[in-house]
Scaffold this motif. Structure first.
Motif, PDB file in Angstrom:
ATOM      1  N   VAL A  95       0.015  -5.287   1.137  1.00 56.28           N
ATOM      2  CA  VAL A  95       0.089  -5.827  -0.231  1.00 56.28           C
ATOM      3  C   VAL A  95       1.400  -6.576  -0.519  1.00 56.28           C
ATOM      4  CG1 VAL A  95       0.781  -4.533  -2.432  1.00 56.28           C
ATOM      5  CG2 VAL A  95      -1.207  -3.843  -1.212  1.00 56.28           C
ATOM      6  N   SER A  96       1.216  -7.521  -1.217  1.00 53.04           N
ATOM      7  CA  SER A  96       2.262  -8.223  -1.738  1.00 53.04           C
ATOM      8  C   SER A  96       2.426  -8.280  -3.126  1.00 53.04           C
ATOM      9  CB  SER A  96       2.293  -9.586  -1.055  1.00 53.04           C
ATOM     10  OG  SER A  96       2.461  -9.746   0.440  1.00 53.04           O
ATOM     11  N   PHE A  97       3.535  -8.709  -3.585  1.00 53.49           N
ATOM     12  CA  PHE A  97       3.468  -8.708  -5.257  1.00 53.49           C
ATOM     13  C   PHE A  97       4.743  -9.489  -5.530  1.00 53.49           C
ATOM     14  CE2 PHE A  97       4.635  -7.411  -9.444  1.00 53.49           C
ATOM     15  CZ  PHE A  97       3.461  -7.553 -10.064  1.00 53.49           C
ATOM     16  N   SER A  98       4.490 -10.351  -6.571  1.00 48.17           N
ATOM     17  CA  SER A  98       5.682 -11.004  -7.320  1.00 48.17           C
ATOM     18  C   SER A  98       5.596 -11.097  -8.739  1.00 48.17           C
ATOM     19  CB  SER A  98       5.803 -12.402  -6.867  1.00 48.17           C
ATOM     20  OG  SER A  98       4.455 -13.035  -6.826  1.00 48.17           O
ATOM     21  N   TYR A  99       6.736 -10.792  -9.261  1.00 46.34           N
ATOM     22  CA  TYR A  99       6.936 -11.017 -10.806  1.00 46.34           C
ATOM     23  C   TYR A  99       6.980 -12.473 -10.965  1.00 46.34           C
ATOM     24  CZ  TYR A  99       7.618  -6.209 -11.076  1.00 46.34           C
ATOM     25  OH  TYR A  99       7.308  -4.707 -11.409  1.00 46.34           O
ATOM     26  N   GLY A 100       6.036 -13.522 -11.499  1.00 53.04           N
ATOM     27  CA  GLY A 100       6.362 -14.974 -11.575  1.00 53.04           C
ATOM     28  C   GLY A 100       6.548 -15.493 -10.249  1.00 53.04           C
ATOM     29  N   LYS A 101       7.788 -16.224  -9.891  1.00 59.33           N
ATOM     30  CA  LYS A 101       7.683 -16.774  -8.756  1.00 59.33           C
ATOM     31  C   LYS A 101       8.674 -15.671  -7.717  1.00 59.33           C
ATOM     32  CE  LYS A 101       8.130 -21.463  -9.931  1.00 59.33           C
ATOM     33  NZ  LYS A 101       9.229 -22.110 -10.973  1.00 59.33           N
ATOM     34  N   GLU A 102       9.157 -14.729  -8.043  1.00 60.55           N
ATOM     35  CA  GLU A 102       9.966 -13.968  -7.205  1.00 60.55           C
ATOM     36  C   GLU A 102       9.118 -12.932  -6.521  1.00 60.55           C
ATOM     37  OE1 GLU A 102      13.345 -10.904  -7.365  1.00 60.55           O
ATOM     38  OE2 GLU A 102      12.676 -11.317  -9.487  1.00 60.55           O
ATOM     39  N   GLU A 103       9.190 -13.102  -5.041  1.00 59.31           N
ATOM     40  CA  GLU A 103       8.503 -12.013  -4.403  1.00 59.31           C
ATOM     41  C   GLU A 103       9.148 -10.844  -4.325  1.00 59.31           C
ATOM     42  OE1 GLU A 103       6.996 -12.963  -0.157  1.00 59.31           O
ATOM     43  OE2 GLU A 103       5.023 -12.479  -1.170  1.00 59.31           O
ATOM     44  N   VAL A 104       8.544  -9.787  -4.561  1.00 62.84           N
ATOM     45  CA  VAL A 104       9.317  -8.633  -4.757  1.00 62.84           C
ATOM     46  C   VAL A 104       9.026  -7.465  -3.842  1.00 62.84           C
ATOM     47  CG1 VAL A 104       9.582  -6.301  -6.147  1.00 62.84           C
ATOM     48  CG2 VAL A 104       9.864  -8.606  -7.262  1.00 62.84           C
ATOM     49  N   LEU A 105       7.674  -7.504  -3.246  1.00 64.43           N
ATOM     50  CA  LEU A 105       6.839  -6.897  -2.263  1.00 64.43           C
ATOM     51  C   LEU A 105       6.257  -7.843  -1.113  1.00 64.43           C
ATOM     52  CD1 LEU A 105       5.619  -3.697  -4.055  1.00 64.43           C
ATOM     53  CD2 LEU A 105       7.547  -3.836  -2.763  1.00 64.43           C
ATOM     54  N   LYS A 106       6.573  -7.645  -0.006  1.00 63.61           N
ATOM     55  CA  LYS A 106       5.747  -8.543   1.038  1.00 63.61           C
ATOM     56  C   LYS A 106       5.171  -7.888   2.205  1.00 63.61           C
ATOM     57  CE  LYS A 106       7.101 -12.461   4.051  1.00 63.61           C
ATOM     58  NZ  LYS A 106       5.758 -13.154   3.705  1.00 63.61           N
ATOM     59  N   ASP A 107       4.014  -7.883   2.388  1.00 62.94           N
ATOM     60  CA  ASP A 107       3.186  -7.385   3.498  1.00 62.94           C
ATOM     61  C   ASP A 107       3.278  -5.838   3.699  1.00 62.94           C
ATOM     62  OD1 ASP A 107       2.212  -9.970   3.727  1.00 62.94           O
ATOM     63  OD2 ASP A 107       3.855 -10.255   5.198  1.00 62.94           O
ATOM     64  N   ILE A 108       3.028  -5.082   2.511  1.00 67.09           N
ATOM     65  CA  ILE A 108       3.325  -3.511   2.718  1.00 67.09           C
ATOM     66  C   ILE A 108       2.150  -2.912   3.328  1.00 67.09           C
ATOM     67  CG2 ILE A 108       3.843  -1.268   1.605  1.00 67.09           C
ATOM     68  CD1 ILE A 108       6.364  -2.893   0.891  1.00 67.09           C
ATOM     69  N   SER A 109       2.132  -2.174   4.187  1.00 62.97           N
ATOM     70  CA  SER A 109       0.988  -1.237   4.543  1.00 62.97           C
ATOM     71  C   SER A 109       1.540   0.218   4.853  1.00 62.97           C
ATOM     72  CB  SER A 109       0.601  -1.823   6.079  1.00 62.97           C
ATOM     73  OG  SER A 109      -0.328  -2.984   5.824  1.00 62.97           O
ATOM     74  N   LEU A 110       0.661   0.971   4.255  1.00 63.26           N
ATOM     75  CA  LEU A 110       1.314   2.566   4.198  1.00 63.26           C
ATOM     76  C   LEU A 110       0.113   3.419   3.996  1.00 63.26           C
ATOM     77  CD1 LEU A 110       3.803   4.345   3.951  1.00 63.26           C
ATOM     78  CD2 LEU A 110       3.978   3.788   1.604  1.00 63.26           C
ATOM     79  N   GLU A 111       0.018   4.638   4.618  1.00 63.74           N
ATOM     80  CA  GLU A 111      -0.996   5.496   4.246  1.00 63.74           C
ATOM     81  C   GLU A 111      -0.304   6.636   3.799  1.00 63.74           C
ATOM     82  OE1 GLU A 111      -3.878   6.183   7.547  1.00 63.74           O
ATOM     83  OE2 GLU A 111      -4.778   4.179   7.132  1.00 63.74           O
ATOM     84  N   ILE A 112      -0.666   7.452   3.018  1.00 65.01           N
ATOM     85  CA  ILE A 112      -0.417   8.927   2.567  1.00 65.01           C
ATOM     86  C   ILE A 112      -1.461   9.944   2.739  1.00 65.01           C
ATOM     87  CG2 ILE A 112       0.862  10.171   0.787  1.00 65.01           C
ATOM     88  CD1 ILE A 112       1.712   7.316  -0.496  1.00 65.01           C
ATOM     89  N   HIS A 113      -1.261  10.844   3.266  1.00 65.49           N
ATOM     90  CA  HIS A 113      -2.345  11.609   3.803  1.00 65.49           C
ATOM     91  C   HIS A 113      -2.176  13.013   2.847  1.00 65.49           C
ATOM     92  CE1 HIS A 113      -2.469   9.579   8.053  1.00 65.49           C
ATOM     93  NE2 HIS A 113      -3.144   8.942   6.761  1.00 65.49           N
ATOM     94  N   GLN A 114      -3.286  13.713   2.777  1.00 63.00           N
ATOM     95  CA  GLN A 114      -3.314  14.980   2.097  1.00 63.00           C
ATOM     96  C   GLN A 114      -2.301  15.949   2.425  1.00 63.00           C
ATOM     97  OE1 GLN A 114      -5.971  16.809  -0.251  1.00 63.00           O
ATOM     98  NE2 GLN A 114      -4.279  18.437   0.036  1.00 63.00           N
ATOM     99  N   GLY A 115      -1.555  16.586   1.644  1.00 66.52           N
ATOM    100  CA  GLY A 115      -0.497  17.557   1.878  1.00 66.52           C
ATOM    101  C   GLY A 115       0.940  16.860   1.932  1.00 66.52           C
ATOM    102  N   ASP A 116       1.088  15.578   2.152  1.00 63.69           N
ATOM    103  CA  ASP A 116       2.341  15.015   2.657  1.00 63.69           C
ATOM    104  C   ASP A 116       3.330  15.069   1.342  1.00 63.69           C
ATOM    105  OD1 ASP A 116       4.235  13.648   4.150  1.00 63.69           O
ATOM    106  OD2 ASP A 116       3.176  11.619   4.300  1.00 63.69           O
ATOM    107  N   TYR A 117       4.502  14.921   1.732  1.00 62.32           N
ATOM    108  CA  TYR A 117       5.506  14.917   0.814  1.00 62.32           C
ATOM    109  C   TYR A 117       6.459  13.748   1.254  1.00 62.32           C
ATOM    110  CZ  TYR A 117      10.033  16.358  -1.692  1.00 62.32           C
ATOM    111  OH  TYR A 117      11.261  16.393  -2.402  1.00 62.32           O
ATOM    112  N   LEU A 118       6.357  12.880   0.574  1.00 60.28           N
ATOM    113  CA  LEU A 118       6.738  11.223   0.922  1.00 60.28           C
ATOM    114  C   LEU A 118       7.972  10.928  -0.024  1.00 60.28           C
ATOM    115  CD1 LEU A 118       6.531   8.737   2.755  1.00 60.28           C
ATOM    116  CD2 LEU A 118       5.212   7.795   1.010  1.00 60.28           C
ATOM    117  N   GLY A 119       9.205  10.848   0.668  1.00 62.72           N
ATOM    118  CA  GLY A 119      10.250  10.211  -0.103  1.00 62.72           C
ATOM    119  C   GLY A 119      10.427   8.667   0.001  1.00 62.72           C
ATOM    120  N   LEU A 120      10.092   8.018  -1.174  1.00 60.94           N
ATOM    121  CA  LEU A 120      10.400   6.537  -1.297  1.00 60.94           C
ATOM    122  C   LEU A 120      11.755   6.178  -1.328  1.00 60.94           C
ATOM    123  CD1 LEU A 120       8.278   4.357  -0.901  1.00 60.94           C
ATOM    124  CD2 LEU A 120       7.920   4.511  -3.592  1.00 60.94           C
TER     125      LEU A 120
END
Ligand code: ADP
Length: 255
Positions: A16-41
């Protein structure tokens, strides 16, 4: 000790990539979250954590890549009642609105029932149980506006769990929170993970704290810099890079 069921993928983020207008904010993110996990971002200010959360919640469409929730493509996903969200500040809710604590928690039932259906006795029982869970039962008839920030946050957590979600996304409250309130917040959400087996994703600004609490850490700084157990994260060069002298990201907040 809560169990992670790796066969149950709750969130799948692929490239996943994302930009607000021209500014790229997220680039090539791949991540899985599984049942029962406690993920700190975690990650520095402006790293894209909130943006990533909004993408997972379907509030922002990714510019590139795919998201699946409970195995279903986000574009086709409909069971939003399986997903709870507790914002850092209840920005979409005026705390001066003369609603009681119980009324606020009952709002958490609308996702399950549809907005215009009246709540009934069963909803009341679920709302009261949620208040019990967060230790706010004796405040049910108080006005939400009369409570402290920490207590309001507990009520918003109760509102989220009253919707009986399978995963809750939370933004750690930061402004005006003393260390006792912060400790109580962390103790509460750990209990939700352990006792209700709720999958949790928490944006945290306090590396020291979250690495003691979460089961996994995802460190975002435009890309996914690291996704590992807290122990491995702390040993990594990335933690040292971000943590600096005072082991916190809490130096300068943007709103
Ligand atoms: P974090 O939650 O890690 O602090 P954000 O996801 O809030 O980071 O922001 C990532 C970047 O995107 C920042 O540079 C921020 O200024 C920018 N940004 C956030 N929201 C918007 C918006 N609505 N419009 C334009 N830029 C935004």
């Amino acid at each position: 000790m809560p169990n992670i069921d790796h066969t149950k993928k709750i969130v799948e983020i692929s490239d996943v990539s994302f930009s607000y207008g021209k500014e790229e904010v997220l680039k090539d993110i791949s991540l899985e979250i599984h049942q029962g996990d406690y993920l700190g971002l975690v990650g520095p200010n402006g790293a894209g954590k909130t943006t990533l959360l909004k993408i997972m919640l379907g509030l922002l469409p990714p510019k590139k890549g795919d998201i699946k929730l409970f195995g279903t493509d986000l574009k086709k996903f409909k069971k939003w009642s399986d997903i709870g969200y507790v914002p850092q500040k209840a920005t979409n809710f005026d705390v001066n609105f003369p609603a009681t604590v119980k009324e606020v928690v009952l709002m958490g039932r609308y996702g399950k029932k549809g907005l215009f259906r009246r709540t009934d006795g069963r909803d009341e029982i679920i709302a009261k149980k949620a208040l019990q869970e967060v230790g706010m039962k004796e405040y049910e008839n108080r006005l939400i506006g009369d409570l402290s920030g920490g207590q309001q946050q507990r009520v918003f957590i109760a509102r989220a769990i009253a919707g009986e979600p399978k995963i809750i996304f939370l933004d750690e409250p930061t402004s005006g929170v003393d260390s006792k309130t912060q400790d109580e917040f962390y103790a509460l959400i750990k209990k939700l993970n352990a006792e209700l087996n709720l999958t949790l994703v928490l944006i945290s600004h306090d590396i020291e704290k979250i690495t003691k609490e979460a089961m996994h850490i995802a460190c975002v700084d435009k890309t996914l810099v690291y996704h590992e157990t807290p122990e491995k994260f702390l040993e990594s060069v990335h933690a040292k890079e971000f943590v600096g002298e005072n082991a916190k990201f809490t130096t300068h907040h943007h709103s």
